[in-house]
Design a protein around this motif. Structure first.
Motif, PDB file in Angstrom:
ATOM      1  N   VAL A 139     -69.280 -10.215  16.214  1.00  0.00           N
ATOM      2  CA  VAL A 139     -70.005 -10.241  14.943  1.00  0.00           C
ATOM      3  C   VAL A 139     -69.068 -10.633  13.807  1.00  0.00           C
ATOM      4  N   LEU A 199     -69.587 -13.926  11.393  1.00  0.00           N
ATOM      5  CA  LEU A 199     -69.758 -13.830   9.938  1.00  0.00           C
ATOM      6  C   LEU A 199     -68.647 -14.567   9.196  1.00  0.00           C
ATOM      7  N   ALA A 248     -69.890 -10.062   1.978  1.00  0.00           N
ATOM      8  CA  ALA A 248     -69.812  -8.601   2.105  1.00  0.00           C
ATOM      9  C   ALA A 248     -69.949  -8.131   3.558  1.00  0.00           C
ATOM     10  N   PRO A 249     -70.927  -8.657   4.333  1.00  0.00           N
ATOM     11  CA  PRO A 249     -70.984  -8.264   5.754  1.00  0.00           C
ATOM     12  C   PRO A 249     -69.726  -8.652   6.528  1.00  0.00           C
ATOM     13  N   ALA A 250     -69.126  -9.802   6.193  1.00  0.00           N
ATOM     14  CA  ALA A 250     -67.899 -10.217   6.880  1.00  0.00           C
ATOM     15  C   ALA A 250     -66.761  -9.247   6.587  1.00  0.00           C
ATOM     16  N   LEU A 262     -67.046  -6.084   5.768  1.00  0.00           N
ATOM     17  CA  LEU A 262     -67.339  -4.832   6.458  1.00  0.00           C
ATOM     18  C   LEU A 262     -67.050  -4.940   7.953  1.00  0.00           C
ATOM     19  N   ALA A 263     -67.478  -6.049   8.578  1.00  0.00           N
ATOM     20  CA  ALA A 263     -67.265  -6.223  10.017  1.00  0.00           C
ATOM     21  C   ALA A 263     -65.774  -6.282  10.346  1.00  0.00           C
ATOM     22  N   ALA A 312     -72.923 -13.859   2.984  1.00  0.00           N
ATOM     23  CA  ALA A 312     -72.138 -13.603   4.196  1.00  0.00           C
ATOM     24  C   ALA A 312     -70.850 -12.848   3.904  1.00  0.00           C
TER      25      ALA A 312
END
Length: 334
Positions: free
Chosen positions: A166, A170, A201-203, A205-206, A199
């Motif tokens: 993931v 991302l 903020a999710p990147a 976090l991941a 993309a």
């Protein structure tokens, strides 16, 4: 430095270059269906990577060839153990390459729509699977004393490796969006900016979750250099989002590229001198010595590489320089 170490470093450089260059290719393909509102805009998106995407994939072919020649036992164990995953990736890449070539052969919307979906799928699957594959290398897989993989396809899927997949997906999507902000104009460039913001903020976090899980799931942080590079990669990703927010697109792209490069180099640094970690017994891990070719083979390969690699690099730099301009409707052929 012996030749085994030299070729391990060269492979690390090849994979780093591949992920940096092909990463934005994957990202552009993933975003094709979402950013292109009509056929012209989708053609502009495809044309942004049209002159370079196949050249970028050569880095993967070169890395695979170098692995086969320099470390044949690594190649055999990796490609046999990861066979199904790599087969899926290969099918996706073949369909993606065919789609780039066939899309323009017919003007019917249904025809072009089909190939657009294949470009999307052919970009998303490798972007995900590369993260899964690389995190499996550092986490460890079941390898016996005969250097044989004893697991199944499902062995490769764990919470840690799925987070790695993931994260790569991302980060590559963000990489592609940032590339499009630099290569397109007008409304399309603005939509690429919004996609990058979505993309980003999710990147972050991941990647943060992946870094924290790496403390308990791997031995990568046993080496200070690998740990520092991985945290700097995370900081570069945060910095890329900051530059993006203030519309400093070039700096954002460079910062995100540093994230890709440093994360890859961190993995190889954490592996060294191993190339594949055995989860059954650390003594059964593949190293740059028990997985390598003969010293004579490595010597011949070194001479060839030092002769030809600079030529290839110079040609690719020239290609990017020639096709450096932004793409708009005026550059499309009818």
């Amino acid at each position: 430095m012996d030749l085994n170490t030299l070729w391990f470093i060269l492979l690390a450089v090849l994979f780093t270059g591949f992920f940096f260059l092909e990463g934005f290719d994957y990202g552009v393909g993933i975003l094709l269906l979402f950013l292109g509102r009509d056929d012209m805009q989708r053609r502009m998106i495809i044309n942004s990577i049209g002159p370079v995407w196949d050249g970028n994939e050569v880095w993967m072919i070169t890395a695979g060839g170098a692995m086969f020649a320099a470390f044949p036992n690594w190649y055999a164990t990796l490609f046999s153990g990861f066979y199904l995953a790599l087969f899926l990736m290969l099918v996706a890449l073949i369909l993606r390459g065919v789609a780039f070539e066939f899309r323009s052969k017919d003007e019917r919307p249904a025809w072009r729509g089909l190939w657009d979906w294949l470009i999307w799928g052919g970009s998303l699957v490798p972007a995900l699977l590369w993260g899964v594959a690389m995190t499996n290398l550092i986490q460890g897989v079941p390898i016996n004393a005969q250097m044989e993989y004893t697991g199944t396809f499902w062995t490769l899927l764990s919470p840690y490796t799925l987070v790695g997949g993931v994260a790569s997906l991302l980060i590559f999507t963000l990489h592609g969006a940032l590339f499009l902000t630099l290569k397109t104009t007008g409304e399309l460039a603005e939509r690429a900016r919004r996609a990058a913001l979505g993309a980003g903020a999710p990147a972050v976090l991941a990647l943060l979750i992946l870094v924290l899980m790496s403390y308990t799931r791997t031995g990568i942080f046993d080496r200070a250099g690998a740990a520092i590079m991985l945290w700097v990669a995370f900081a570069a990703l945060v910095l890329a989002c900051w530059f993006l927010f203030y519309r400093r697109y070039g700096l954002a792209f460079v910062a995100n590229g540093l994230t890709v490069a440093l994360a890859t180099l961190s993995l190889f640094t954490g592996l060294f001198p191993r190339v594949m970690v055995s989860s059954l017994n650390p003594a059964w891990s593949l190293t740059i010595y028990n997985a390598s070719s003969s010293p004579y083979t490595l010597k011949v390969m070194t001479i060839v590489a030092l002769t030809l690699v600079p030529v290839v690099l110079a040609y690719q730099v020239w290609t990017y320089w020639v096709f450096r301009r932004r793409v708009d409707g005026r550059h499309l052929e009818y």
